[in-house]
Design a protein around this motif. Structure first.
Motif, PDB file in Angstrom:
ATOM      1  N   SER A 152      88.641  95.984 139.460  1.00  0.00           N
ATOM      2  CA  SER A 152      87.579  96.792 138.869  1.00  0.00           C
ATOM      3  C   SER A 152      86.224  96.160 138.993  1.00  0.00           C
ATOM      4  O   SER A 152      85.249  96.662 138.515  1.00  0.00           O
ATOM      5  N   SER A 169      87.024 105.938 138.128  1.00  0.00           N
ATOM      6  CA  SER A 169      87.470 105.320 136.877  1.00  0.00           C
ATOM      7  C   SER A 169      88.368 104.129 137.099  1.00  0.00           C
ATOM      8  O   SER A 169      88.412 103.203 136.291  1.00  0.00           O
ATOM      9  N   ASP A 187      83.218  97.564 136.236  1.00  0.00           N
ATOM     10  CA  ASP A 187      83.098  98.796 135.456  1.00  0.00           C
ATOM     11  C   ASP A 187      83.629  98.630 134.046  1.00  0.00           C
ATOM     12  O   ASP A 187      83.568  99.535 133.222  1.00  0.00           O
ATOM     13  N   LYS A 206      76.084 105.030 138.441  1.00  0.00           N
ATOM     14  CA  LYS A 206      77.383 104.799 137.818  1.00  0.00           C
ATOM     15  C   LYS A 206      78.193 106.078 137.704  1.00  0.00           C
ATOM     16  O   LYS A 206      79.396 106.046 137.588  1.00  0.00           O
ATOM     17  N   GLY A 228      85.914  99.537 140.778  1.00  0.00           N
ATOM     18  CA  GLY A 228      84.489  99.283 140.750  1.00  0.00           C
ATOM     19  C   GLY A 228      83.958  99.301 142.169  1.00  0.00           C
ATOM     20  O   GLY A 228      84.544  99.883 143.075  1.00  0.00           O
ATOM     21  N   SER A 232      77.216  95.007 143.114  1.00  0.00           N
ATOM     22  CA  SER A 232      76.340  96.146 142.832  1.00  0.00           C
ATOM     23  C   SER A 232      74.912  95.700 142.855  1.00  0.00           C
ATOM     24  O   SER A 232      74.589  94.580 142.478  1.00  0.00           O
ATOM     25  N   ASN A 259      80.915 106.212 140.170  1.00  0.00           N
ATOM     26  CA  ASN A 259      82.053 105.277 140.117  1.00  0.00           C
ATOM     27  C   ASN A 259      83.306 106.017 139.742  1.00  0.00           C
ATOM     28  O   ASN A 259      83.309 106.884 138.873  1.00  0.00           O
TER      29      ASN A 259
END
Length: 734
Positions: free
Chosen positions: A43, A59, A88, A54, A62, A47, A57
């Protein structure tokens, strides 16, 4: 001109465009397109976006990432941002803490534990380290417990053109033959660039010549150096200094460059002929110079070097081709003129020679350039010198009969002074060659005479040396060997070759050859020896023996009858007269001894003594001698045994502790037995005067003197002895 400007703009903007394309995507990486690279459940990602992105993204995952890029040699007032880590799971609060570990973590690369920003704290060098492997992890800010497994990623150092090309093997040295054609290979150089060869043109090299034109050229991409001009002459210029440049970025503007030097030497080829320094040479030499001695040197110069400059010299014309010779000096390449035959000023006073020098090794490529040879004239003047006398012959051979009279002339030698002054000559004999002084010589005319009688049988040859000396200059001396052969005359009578003794068997037959004899003669007649044999006139009718002449100058003695007997006559003497064929003939008488012997049935001699008749039948003389020797040996053993027994019964050695009396005194008067104790005193035995003729009396004691030991003597002998415990004295008479 517009094309050149466009090329310059491309040189400037190309690196910037490449940097923009390769570096920026590593900082702002698009999501989703690499989502399958990391294992499921991850995850955390890289970035660089704000919260607006976001919403994109997913779930379960990441940002997807596995490498970052940083430009090398980048420096600024603040650390450079390499990238940003983000998960995330981060709700935007400060509960998430980022941890960085691995190569350079904490020193070169520093992470902001709250934001996940990674900064490079130092200037990086790709040539020192091209990439760094690090591990990132998100943990709880309060408990430091991992929120997810650690993730590994790579930070690659992006190359820039910061290294110039280098010639690691320079400076270079190369050779190429002179007079080579255009494009002849000379050598190859190599430069290296430490920049990344697969990224851009930072390591793409192009070669060029900065110095050395127009003589040489270089291939831009292979760096092969070749000749650019034909017929470069080493004799004009031997060495060239060439500067080579290697430039990266494909040789475009803005590229870095490096240089090296190449020293190119032209090697020699035989393209030049020899050339004499002068066309005429003059030399002078005295006529008495020794053979092989140098007279002068000539020199043919050659602009070439080494083997190509070697020349050979020859005399090709002239009136002294057989008198002189010329050789080459391997060190100096000079032509050395030497004397081959003796010179004579009185015969010829000058010579003219034509000598030639030619190259030994000729290159066929340049044979059309002309003959590789040259000629010169040499004049040699002969000067007069005081020469020694010259004999009319180098050797002399004389003959003389051995019966030649004293002072008779054997032969004559002649000599003259070759000089113009012609000094008188005096002759003499080198007495080291005539130690016995058997010959003399007339000092004025050179006649050799006999000084002592000669004997051919003693010495057939005599070798003497005659010396000729100038009367005006005694240092001018010549010598000549003279061999004198002594000729034979018949002055020796023949005789038997050896002392002969013939053996005649009693059981011999009439006509049997008893002995074959030969004769020798010390003389040496021209036609060889021929001997005549005969008996004395009074022995011509010898009833027992006769002689027979054989071929080869040998003589056989034959028996006339049989029945010879040793008892009747054991030995016969046969005089034989031997004559030669000389003029006058010589003869001698030799006596042959003929011994009558007993022989076996097959004629083998067994015994020649008369005493052999009294020997027992069946025993030979050898057996009797052996028996006699054994008897004598037994007698000697018996005598030795008896002698040893006798000495053992009469001991002559007395121990020291028994008061030894070693002196022996001789008395001529008779002793009185055991009861006669007053006849002598002990001192008498110790007096040496008793042996010197003094006769002691019984009533007079001899003087007490010690005498030396004497050997045994015949006559009366007194032996004194003492027996243990009794002290008795005894006197014996012998």
């Amino acid at each position: 001109m517009p094309e050149r400007l466009t090329e310059m703009l491309m040189d400037v903007w190309t690196p910037l465009i490449i940097l923009w394309i390769t570096v920026l995507p590593s900082i702002y990486m698009a999501p989703l397109n690499q989502s399958e690279i990391l294992p499921s459940g991850s995850s955390m990602g890289l970035s660089g976006l704000s919260g607006e992105q976001k919403v994109l993204n997913r779930s379960k995952r990441g940002w997807v990432w596995n490498q970052m890029f940083v430009l090398e040699e980048f420096s600024g007032p603040e650390p450079i941002l390499v990238g940003r880590l983000h998960t995330d799971l981060d709700p935007g609060s400060s509960k998430i803490k980022y941890i960085l570990s691995g190569d350079g973590a904490g020193t070169i690369f520093v992470i902001n534990d709250k934001t996940g920003d990674i900064h490079a704290m130092k200037r990086l060098d790709r040539e020192e380290k091209a990439e760094y492997t690090l591990t990132a992890q998100a943990v709880d800010g309060d408990t430091n417990k991992p929120l997810e497994p650690p993730s590994e990623f790579i930070i690659k150092v992006q190359d820039i053109n910061d290294n110039a090309p280098e010639f690691l093997d320079g400076p270079y040295h190369a050779t190429v033959p002179e007079m080579s054609i255009v494009g002849t290979f000379v050598t190859k150089v190599t430069a290296t660039d430490a920049d990344d060869p697969v990224y851009g043109n930072s390591a793409k090299l192009v070669y060029s010549i900065l110095e050395g034109q127009p003589y040489f050229s270089i291939e831009p991409h292979t760096a092969i150096i070749k000749t650019a001009l034909p017929n470069m002459d080493r004799e004009a210029k031997e060495e060239y200094f060439v500067v080579i440049q290697a430039k990266d970025m494909g040789g475009h503007m803005g590229g870095l460059s490096g240089t090296t030097t190449v020293t190119i030497t032209l090697t020699d080829v035989n393209d030049n002929p020899p050339k004499f320094a002068q066309s005429l040479y003059h030399f002078s030499v005295t006529e008495d110079i020794a053979l092989g001695e140098p007279i002068g040197r000539v020199k043919a110069n050659d602009l070439d070097i080494g083997e190509n400059a070697k020349s050979s010299y020859d005399i090709i014309e002239g009136d002294g081709m057989d008198i002189f010779e010329i050789t080459s000096d391997v060190q100096t390449q000079d032509g050395i003129i030497r004397l081959r035959k003796p010179l004579d000023f009185e015969t010829k006073k000058s010579y003219t020679l034509k000598v030639e020098a030619a190259n030994v090794h000729i290159d066929p490529r340049f044979i059309s350039g002309g003959p590789f040879k040259d000629t010169a004239t040499v004049k040699i003047v002969v000067e007069d010198a005081d020469e020694p006398p010259v004999f009319s012959s180098p050797t002399y051979l004389l003959e003389v009969h051995e019966n030649a009279a004293i002072n008779s002339v054997i032969g004559q030698v002649t000599a003259h002074d070759p000089d113009v002054s012609s000094s008188p000559i005096r002759f003499s004999i080198d007495r080291h060659t005539d130690l016995e002084r058997q010959f003399n010589i007339n000092a004025d005319d050179g006649k050799i005479t006999l000084a002592t009688p000669l004997d051919r049988e003693t010495n057939t040859w005599h070798n003497i040396t005659i010396v000729a000396t100038e009367t005006r200059n005694h240092s001018q001396v010549s010598r000549v060997p003279v061999a004198i052969k002594v000729l034979d005359v018949n002055d020796n009578a023949p005789e038997f070759a050896s002392e002969h003794e013939a053996f005649l068997c009693e059981n011999g037959k009439p006509g049997q050859v008893i002995q074959t004899v030969s004769a020798i003669d010390k003389d040496d007649p021209k036609n060889g020896h021929f001997f005549l044999y005969s008996l004395l006139p009074e022995m011509v009718n010898n009833p027992n023996f006769t002689i027979k002449k054989n071929e080869g100058n040998t003589l056989s003695i034959l028996a006339k009858h049989s029945g010879f007997s040793r008892q009747k006559q054991e030995v016969y003497l046969l005089p034989i007269v031997i004559s030669d064929s000389g003029n006058p003939p010589m003869s001698s008488t030799s006596t042959l001894t003929i011994r009558v012997c007993g022989c076996s049935s097959d004629g083998v001699v067994q015994s020649c003594n008369v005493e052999a008749y009294v020997l027992p039948i069946g025993l030979s003389m050898g057996a009797l001698i052996a028996i006699l020797a054994c008897i004598i040996l037994l007698l000697v053993i018996v005598v030795l045994f008896v002698t040893l027994r006798r000495h053992k019964n009469e001991p002559l050695i007395i121990k020291d502790e028994e008061d030894v009396r070693e002196n022996i005194i001789r008395y001529d008067d008779e002793g009185g037995g055991e009861e006669d104790t007053e006849a002598f005193d002990i001192a008498t035995l110790q007096n040496p005067d008793g042996i010197n003729g003094f006769l002691p009396r019984k009533d007079i004691k001899p003087d007490l003197q010690f005498m030396p030991r004497q050997g045994w003597r015949f006559g009366s002998l007194i032996i004194f002895s003492e027996m243990k415990g009794m002290k008795r004295k005894k006197c014996f008479s012998r």
